[in-house]
Design an enzyme around this catalytic site. Sequence first.
Site, PDB file in Angstrom:
ATOM      1  N   HIS A 125     -31.421  27.615   0.749  1.00  0.00           N
ATOM      2  CA  HIS A 125     -32.455  28.717   1.387  1.00  0.00           C
ATOM      3  C   HIS A 125     -32.198  30.307   1.337  1.00  0.00           C
ATOM      4  O   HIS A 125     -33.099  30.946   0.841  1.00  0.00           O
ATOM      5  CB  HIS A 125     -32.949  28.192   2.862  1.00  0.00           C
ATOM      6  CG  HIS A 125     -33.557  26.856   2.926  1.00  0.00           C
ATOM      7  ND1 HIS A 125     -34.692  26.540   2.134  1.00  0.00           N
ATOM      8  CD2 HIS A 125     -33.191  25.736   3.660  1.00  0.00           C
ATOM      9  CE1 HIS A 125     -35.137  25.193   2.520  1.00  0.00           C
ATOM     10  NE2 HIS A 125     -34.131  24.787   3.522  1.00  0.00           N
TER      11      HIS A 125
ATOM     12  N   ASP B 189     -24.799  14.477   6.471  1.00  0.00           N
ATOM     13  CA  ASP B 189     -23.705  14.897   5.867  1.00  0.00           C
ATOM     14  C   ASP B 189     -23.657  16.388   5.987  1.00  0.00           C
ATOM     15  O   ASP B 189     -24.496  17.237   5.568  1.00  0.00           O
ATOM     16  CB  ASP B 189     -23.587  14.495   4.461  1.00  0.00           C
ATOM     17  CG  ASP B 189     -22.110  14.971   3.755  1.00  0.00           C
ATOM     18  OD1 ASP B 189     -21.177  14.249   3.997  1.00  0.00           O
ATOM     19  OD2 ASP B 189     -22.245  16.183   3.082  1.00  0.00           O
TER      20      ASP B 189
ATOM     21  N   GLU C   6     -28.759  24.604   3.242  1.00  0.00           N
ATOM     22  CA  GLU C   6     -29.164  25.613   4.165  1.00  0.00           C
ATOM     23  C   GLU C   6     -28.702  26.913   3.208  1.00  0.00           C
ATOM     24  O   GLU C   6     -29.535  27.916   3.298  1.00  0.00           O
ATOM     25  CB  GLU C   6     -28.492  25.694   5.409  1.00  0.00           C
ATOM     26  CG  GLU C   6     -29.019  24.747   6.289  1.00  0.00           C
ATOM     27  CD  GLU C   6     -30.610  24.372   6.342  1.00  0.00           C
ATOM     28  OE1 GLU C   6     -31.409  25.260   6.432  1.00  0.00           O
ATOM     29  OE2 GLU C   6     -31.092  23.239   6.586  1.00  0.00           O
TER      30      GLU C   6
END
Length: 185
Positions: free
Chosen positions: A124, A113, A121
């Site tokens: 992060h 997805d 991401e």
Amino acid sequence: MHIRTATRCFAVLTTVTFSLVGGQAAAATAEPVSATRVLTYDASGSAEFRSAVDRGAAIWNASVDAVELRPVTAGQRPNIRVLADNGWPRAQTTSLGNGTVYMGRQAVDQGYDTIRISSHELGHILGLPDRKPGPCTSLMSGSSAGTACTNPNPDASERAEVEANFGGGLAGRAGTAQHEVMFTD
């Protein structure tokens, strides 16, 4: 979020109360409210993933108070660049809140997805590591949750960690060394 608004209202009320009770000297003793750290992102290179990137940023904005992700404005240097490529999704951080996100088509082609990838991401960049293997309820479990998992929301511990990274005086603990984290194993 409501907490951010409530905190600001409390600060204003406290300052007004102190100034009414003891004048300017008392008002000066009020604790300053920690400001939300604004990070800008440039998704102009994210191609077909632009709406997923904007949605991932909106999810983080609704989830935490200490940091806010905003699209970069003309003439402004972004904290986060978002690019599309044909590899796996990944983030390269240069320091807490700064780096590059790659929205990789390889994972999307396999059924992952796009909004979950974007939120993961961006996590992060906000200082969160991968937590694999993990359940779908954990955003940072990434690809280990499988292609059926579409949950783009951070869980309570992930939200708390980002709050601590940006609002709890622990911003330095995420380090400034450059490292790369991957969405997949």
